[in-house]
Design an enzyme around this catalytic site. Structure first.
Site, PDB file in Angstrom:
ATOM      1  N   HIS A  23       0.805  -1.229   0.000  1.00 56.39           N
ATOM      2  CA  HIS A  23       0.000   0.000   0.000  1.00 56.39           C
ATOM      3  C   HIS A  23       0.841   1.284   0.000  1.00 56.39           C
ATOM      4  CE1 HIS A  23      -3.473  -2.450   0.208  1.00 56.39           C
ATOM      5  NE2 HIS A  23      -3.591  -2.588   1.508  1.00 56.39           N
ATOM      6  N   HIS A  75      -9.845   1.865   0.402  1.00 51.34           N
ATOM      7  CA  HIS A  75      -9.741   0.721   1.313  1.00 51.34           C
ATOM      8  C   HIS A  75     -10.855   0.738   2.376  1.00 51.34           C
ATOM      9  CE1 HIS A  75      -7.842  -2.529   3.451  1.00 51.34           C
ATOM     10  NE2 HIS A  75      -6.789  -2.513   2.650  1.00 51.34           N
ATOM     11  N   GLU A  77     -11.483  -3.861  -2.994  1.00 51.95           N
ATOM     12  CA  GLU A  77     -10.500  -2.873  -3.452  1.00 51.95           C
ATOM     13  C   GLU A  77     -10.256  -3.083  -4.936  1.00 51.95           C
ATOM     14  OE1 GLU A  77      -7.077  -3.515  -0.676  1.00 51.95           O
ATOM     15  OE2 GLU A  77      -8.631  -4.641   0.361  1.00 51.95           O
TER      16      GLU A  77
HETATM   17  C1  BGC Z   1      -4.430  -6.573   1.951  1.00 49.39           C
HETATM   18  C2  BGC Z   1      -4.343  -7.292   3.265  1.00 49.39           C
HETATM   19  C3  BGC Z   1      -3.937  -6.287   4.325  1.00 49.39           C
HETATM   20  C4  BGC Z   1      -4.989  -5.203   4.345  1.00 49.39           C
HETATM   21  C5  BGC Z   1      -4.781  -4.139   5.378  1.00 49.39           C
HETATM   22  C6  BGC Z   1      -5.473  -5.499   2.063  1.00 49.39           C
HETATM   23  O1  BGC Z   1      -5.569  -4.787   0.883  1.00 49.39           O
HETATM   24  O2  BGC Z   1      -4.708  -7.434   0.876  1.00 49.39           O
HETATM   25  O3  BGC Z   1      -3.422  -8.356   3.205  1.00 49.39           O
HETATM   26  O4  BGC Z   1      -3.815  -6.887   5.577  1.00 49.39           O
HETATM   27  O5  BGC Z   1      -5.081  -4.603   3.096  1.00 49.39           O
HETATM   28  O6  BGC Z   1      -3.517  -3.714   5.430  1.00 49.39           O
END
Ligand code: BGC
Length: 349
Positions: A105, A175, A312
């Protein structure tokens, strides 16, 4: 340039002022904070009154300190890049490894943890921008991102745009953790989910795609007909075991680039249904597997694993290292253009 809009929502540890904008079109409403361009509330009609369907926090400090990216726009590259490295145009780039051995991210201070600028704040529409310098978190190119939130009837539409002066990987998403029974109402295992996705990208133990695009047919990843989220989540299927539940990139059926249905989710408890449409190639279906028990949320809510789900919309994870996946390179001077619509409706009966 930007005039002061919204109401104060605190000051970051670095001393930046954060504002909260309220959008309301008489059918649905939401609150957006400039920290992470985050959707903090999203209130939609339910059978017995209005329901806030997203998880969130009451204070800026919780957004700054807690993991999980609640409601935020994530970037420059949403999801993972293996080993925090990639090669682009013959040059190797190194990124933070902030998720075990991988980059997640956008790194240590991704777009989810930056304060965005308000370009426009109307009654039912807000435009936020972010300036991401060349080399930020290791990415090449000065990138300017722009996110438009618009209430359209019973839908929240999110339009992502970006331009860069050098080629760069770019993958922006939101998210939000949804709970259509109402945020803080417990787990989402009884929600019925339908993904318009005939294939997915299986991943290894650290959630990096193995490189194949596999049919969902005959596996617990087959959610093409409405299925309770909890129906198969605990099965000893290797992908679900490694993911601690659903945490996988699904390939949205149809043509990337065209806005098309990606998912439909319903709660019998409130009668709230949600339809997701996107022009992205993929979508991460994540069942809040890593939200620890007892996390404090908005208005006295207490969250735990499986108390929300994320959809997402995205480029496939690790695309910068996966030549077989649809390209996620934003070429210098070209425009990144992604739209996702979350439309809400009431179930019959
Ligand atoms: C990921 C997860 C992660 C979450 C929060 C998601 O987009 O795929 O593995 O734990 O985001 O960080």
């Amino acid at each position: 340039m930007s005039k002061v809009s919204g109401t104060p929502f605190g000051v970051t540890k670095k001393g930046e002022e954060v504002r909260e904008l309220t959008l309301d079109n008489g059918t649905i409403s939401c609150k957006i904070i400039t920290f992470g361009a985050t959707v903090r509330t999203l209130t939609v009609p339910g059978r017995d009154g209005a329901v806030d369907v997203v998880l969130g926090y009451d204070t800026l400090a919780e957004y700054e300190e807690n993991g999980g990216y609640f409601g935020a726009v994530v970037g420059r590259y949403a999801n993972r890049i293996a080993g925090g490295r990639f090669v682009l145009n013959g040059k190797e780039y190194t990124l933070a490894r902030n998720d075990g051995p991988n980059h997640l991210h956008g790194g240590n201070v991704g777009y989810s943890h930056r304060v965005w600028t308000v370009e426009e704040a109307g009654a039912d529409r807000a435009v936020l921008t972010l300036d991401s310098p060349d080399g930020e978190e290791g990415y090449p190119g000065h990138l300017q991102a722009r996110v438009t939130y618009a209430l359209e009837g019973s839908a929240l539409s999110i339009h992502y745009e970006a331009v860069s002066d050098r080629d760069t990987p770019c993958n922006l998403t939101n998210h939000s953790y949804f709970n259509l029974s109402g945020q803080g109402s417990g787990d989402v295992l009884a929600h019925k989910v339908q993904l318009f996705c005939s294939a997915y990208t299986p991943a290894g133990e650290t959630s990096i795609p193995l490189g194949t695009v596999d049919p969902v047919e005959g596996t617990p990843m087959d959610l093409r007909v409405p299925t309770p989220i909890g129906a198969h989540i605990g099965e000893p299927f290797q992908q679900l075991v490694w993911g601690h539940g659903y945490d996988h990139n699904f390939v949205v059926d149809g043509q990337p680039g065209a806005l098309r249905p990606a998912a439909r989710v319903c709660s019998q408890a409130t009668g709230v249904g949600m339809e997701v449409e996107t022009n992205s190639p993929g979508m991460q279906f994540y069942t809040a597997n890593f939200v620890e028990n007892g996390r404090k949320g908005k208005g006295g809510a207490v969250y735990s694993s499986r108390h929300g789900f994320c959809l997402e919309t995205q480029h496939f994870p690790d695309t910068p290292n996966q030549p077989g996946f649809p390209s996620a390179t934003l070429k210098a001077g070209e425009r990144y253009d992604q739209t996702t619509r979350f439309r809400f409706f009431l179930l019959e009966g």
